[in-house]
Design a protein around this motif. Structure first.
Motif, PDB file in Angstrom:
ATOM      1  N   GLU A  29       0.822  -1.218   0.000  1.00 33.11           N
ATOM      2  CA  GLU A  29       0.000   0.000   0.000  1.00 33.11           C
ATOM      3  C   GLU A  29       0.852   1.262   0.000  1.00 33.11           C
ATOM      4  OE1 GLU A  29      -2.701  -0.487   3.302  1.00 33.11           O
ATOM      5  OE2 GLU A  29      -4.098  -1.678   2.093  1.00 33.11           O
ATOM      6  N   ALA A  30       2.105   1.155   0.407  1.00 31.13           N
ATOM      7  CA  ALA A  30       3.000   2.322   0.431  1.00 31.13           C
ATOM      8  C   ALA A  30       3.425   2.741  -0.977  1.00 31.13           C
ATOM      9  CB  ALA A  30       4.235   2.008   1.278  1.00 31.13           C
ATOM     10  N   LEU A  31       3.278   1.826  -1.925  1.00 33.63           N
ATOM     11  CA  LEU A  31       3.702   2.107  -3.305  1.00 33.63           C
ATOM     12  C   LEU A  31       2.596   2.815  -4.083  1.00 33.63           C
ATOM     13  CD1 LEU A  31       5.290  -1.381  -3.879  1.00 33.63           C
ATOM     14  CD2 LEU A  31       6.554   0.765  -3.760  1.00 33.63           C
ATOM     15  N   THR A  32       2.951   3.935  -4.712  1.00 23.05           N
ATOM     16  CA  THR A  32       1.965   4.660  -5.518  1.00 23.05           C
ATOM     17  C   THR A  32       2.197   4.449  -7.010  1.00 23.05           C
ATOM     18  OG1 THR A  32       3.357   6.618  -5.337  1.00 23.05           O
ATOM     19  CG2 THR A  32       1.521   6.445  -3.781  1.00 23.05           C
ATOM     20  N   ASN A  33       3.416   4.135  -7.390  1.00 22.31           N
ATOM     21  CA  ASN A  33       3.751   3.882  -8.791  1.00 22.31           C
ATOM     22  C   ASN A  33       3.220   2.495  -9.178  1.00 22.31           C
ATOM     23  OD1 ASN A  33       5.447   2.636 -10.937  1.00 22.31           O
ATOM     24  ND2 ASN A  33       6.465   4.623 -10.942  1.00 22.31           N
ATOM     25  N   ILE A  34       2.369   2.423 -10.197  1.00 24.81           N
ATOM     26  CA  ILE A  34       1.727   1.168 -10.589  1.00 24.81           C
ATOM     27  C   ILE A  34       2.744   0.103 -11.008  1.00 24.81           C
ATOM     28  CG2 ILE A  34       1.249   1.964 -12.960  1.00 24.81           C
ATOM     29  CD1 ILE A  34      -0.978  -0.429 -10.953  1.00 24.81           C
ATOM     30  N   LYS A  35       3.808   0.524 -11.662  1.00 24.68           N
ATOM     31  CA  LYS A  35       4.843  -0.434 -12.077  1.00 24.68           C
ATOM     32  C   LYS A  35       5.503  -1.075 -10.860  1.00 24.68           C
ATOM     33  CE  LYS A  35       8.849  -0.645 -15.190  1.00 24.68           C
ATOM     34  NZ  LYS A  35       9.636   0.170 -16.131  1.00 24.68           N
ATOM     35  N   HIS A  36       5.883  -0.245  -9.898  1.00 28.40           N
ATOM     36  CA  HIS A  36       6.541  -0.732  -8.692  1.00 28.40           C
ATOM     37  C   HIS A  36       5.609  -1.625  -7.876  1.00 28.40           C
ATOM     38  CE1 HIS A  36       9.306   3.051  -8.925  1.00 28.40           C
ATOM     39  NE2 HIS A  36       9.594   2.139  -9.841  1.00 28.40           N
ATOM     40  N   LYS A  37       4.377  -1.180  -7.751  1.00 27.30           N
ATOM     41  CA  LYS A  37       3.391  -1.948  -6.975  1.00 27.30           C
ATOM     42  C   LYS A  37       3.134  -3.310  -7.640  1.00 27.30           C
ATOM     43  CE  LYS A  37      -0.851  -1.186  -4.520  1.00 27.30           C
ATOM     44  NZ  LYS A  37      -1.573  -0.075  -3.948  1.00 27.30           N
ATOM     45  N   THR A  38       3.042  -3.316  -8.953  1.00 31.23           N
ATOM     46  CA  THR A  38       2.794  -4.568  -9.685  1.00 31.23           C
ATOM     47  C   THR A  38       3.973  -5.519  -9.529  1.00 31.23           C
ATOM     48  OG1 THR A  38       1.440  -3.350 -11.284  1.00 31.23           O
ATOM     49  CG2 THR A  38       2.175  -5.534 -11.947  1.00 31.23           C
ATOM     50  N   MET A  39       5.179  -4.992  -9.596  1.00 31.08           N
ATOM     51  CA  MET A  39       6.370  -5.832  -9.473  1.00 31.08           C
ATOM     52  C   MET A  39       6.428  -6.526  -8.105  1.00 31.08           C
ATOM     53  SD  MET A  39       9.070  -3.301 -11.359  1.00 31.08           S
ATOM     54  CE  MET A  39      10.465  -4.366 -11.531  1.00 31.08           C
ATOM     55  N   LEU A  40       6.299  -5.757  -7.028  1.00 28.30           N
ATOM     56  CA  LEU A  40       6.380  -6.349  -5.696  1.00 28.30           C
ATOM     57  C   LEU A  40       5.171  -7.238  -5.403  1.00 28.30           C
ATOM     58  CD1 LEU A  40       7.952  -3.599  -3.383  1.00 28.30           C
ATOM     59  CD2 LEU A  40       9.052  -5.360  -4.751  1.00 28.30           C
ATOM     60  N   SER A  41       4.016  -6.854  -5.911  1.00 23.80           N
ATOM     61  CA  SER A  41       2.815  -7.683  -5.729  1.00 23.80           C
ATOM     62  C   SER A  41       2.980  -9.041  -6.404  1.00 23.80           C
ATOM     63  CB  SER A  41       1.577  -6.979  -6.289  1.00 23.80           C
ATOM     64  OG  SER A  41       1.302  -5.811  -5.562  1.00 23.80           O
ATOM     65  N   LEU A  42       3.572  -9.047  -7.580  1.00 18.80           N
ATOM     66  CA  LEU A  42       3.809 -10.311  -8.301  1.00 18.80           C
ATOM     67  C   LEU A  42       4.806 -11.200  -7.559  1.00 18.80           C
ATOM     68  CD1 LEU A  42       4.009  -9.655 -12.149  1.00 18.80           C
ATOM     69  CD2 LEU A  42       2.655 -11.376 -10.979  1.00 18.80           C
ATOM     70  N   ILE A  43       5.866 -10.607  -7.035  1.00 19.78           N
ATOM     71  CA  ILE A  43       6.849 -11.400  -6.282  1.00 19.78           C
ATOM     72  C   ILE A  43       6.155 -12.083  -5.107  1.00 19.78           C
ATOM     73  CG2 ILE A  43       8.869 -11.285  -4.758  1.00 19.78           C
ATOM     74  CD1 ILE A  43      10.038  -9.188  -6.629  1.00 19.78           C
ATOM     75  N   TYR A  44       5.364 -11.302  -4.356  1.00 22.12           N
ATOM     76  CA  TYR A  44       4.703 -11.868  -3.181  1.00 22.12           C
ATOM     77  C   TYR A  44       3.581 -12.840  -3.562  1.00 22.12           C
ATOM     78  CZ  TYR A  44       1.710 -12.519   0.813  1.00 22.12           C
ATOM     79  OH  TYR A  44       0.929 -13.103   1.780  1.00 22.12           O
ATOM     80  N   SER A  45       2.710 -12.445  -4.459  1.00 20.35           N
ATOM     81  CA  SER A  45       1.515 -13.258  -4.729  1.00 20.35           C
ATOM     82  C   SER A  45       1.794 -14.512  -5.550  1.00 20.35           C
ATOM     83  CB  SER A  45       0.439 -12.422  -5.421  1.00 20.35           C
ATOM     84  OG  SER A  45       0.828 -12.122  -6.740  1.00 20.35           O
ATOM     85  N   CYS A  46       2.966 -14.591  -6.172  1.00 23.53           N
ATOM     86  CA  CYS A  46       3.320 -15.771  -6.972  1.00 23.53           C
ATOM     87  C   CYS A  46       4.576 -16.474  -6.458  1.00 23.53           C
ATOM     88  CB  CYS A  46       3.511 -15.371  -8.437  1.00 23.53           C
ATOM     89  SG  CYS A  46       2.026 -14.703  -9.193  1.00 23.53           S
TER      90      CYS A  46
END
Length: 188
Positions: A29-46
């Motif tokens: 939630e601290a990430l506002t940049n969609i690219k950055h948020k997507t990258m870290l979300s993918l690492i965690y969720s997959c």
């Protein structure tokens, strides 16, 4: 001197570092940049390794079947991991904004890989904004993914397959840091 008689030190067996679900949520939630948020979300969720994320191509995403194809990862192995609908929507939003050509996440110059150093910097900035002072690395997100799956009752063998581990012994390390399994051990 006989080589067989040389004493070799035992390898260290360290437990993986794991973040709570609340800490993961604060970081993302601290990430506002969609690219950055997507990258870290993918690492965690997959449960991806850093290099697996950085070497993804747009064609590795199967949006019809909600899957990601990870090709020639550690040990030159391919594997498939499930992709949640929430992360798929995030990927679509990201794709519309960035239109990646070769790599799913490209660096400053189109067609160049996003750098490992930049990705670590993204995590560092998110930790600062989330006020988390632990020395978190990107691999902690993968460890957290595996541990949270285990705590939610996912079969250890399936987690092994998702992570691409050769040996179940590698995956079993998560039973030592899982709150569910720790509570079970204490009751025995």
């Amino acid at each position: 001197m006989v080589v067989e008689k040389i004493h070799r030190p035992r390898p260290e067996h360290k437990l993986p570092n794991v973040l709570s679900k609340e800490e993961i949520k604060l970081i993302l939630e601290a990430l506002t940049n969609i690219k950055h948020k997507t990258m870290l979300s993918l690492i965690y969720s997959c449960g991806l390794r850093r290099s697996e994320l950085l070497h993804l191509k747009p064609t590795d995403i199967d949006s019809k079947r909600n899957l990601i194809f990870i090709k020639q990862s550690k040990g030159k192995k391919d594997r498939i991991v499930p992709l949640s609908l929430k992360i798929l929507e995030m990927l679509r939003e990201y794709y519309k904004l960035y239109h990646p050509k070769v790599w799913l996440f490209e660096g400053q110059k189109t067609e160049n890989l996003y750098s490992e150093k930049s990705l670590q910097s993204v995590l560092k900035q998110a930790l600062s904004k989330a006020k988390i002072i632990k020395p978190v690395t990107l691999h902690w997100l993968r460890h957290s993914y595996a541990t949270h799956l285990l705590e939610n009752g996912t079969d250890l063998r399936y987690i092994q397959e998702l992570l691409g581990h050769n040996s179940s012994k590698t995956t079993e390390i998560y039973t030592h840091v899982s709150t569910k399994h720790s509570a079970y051990k204490k009751s025995i």
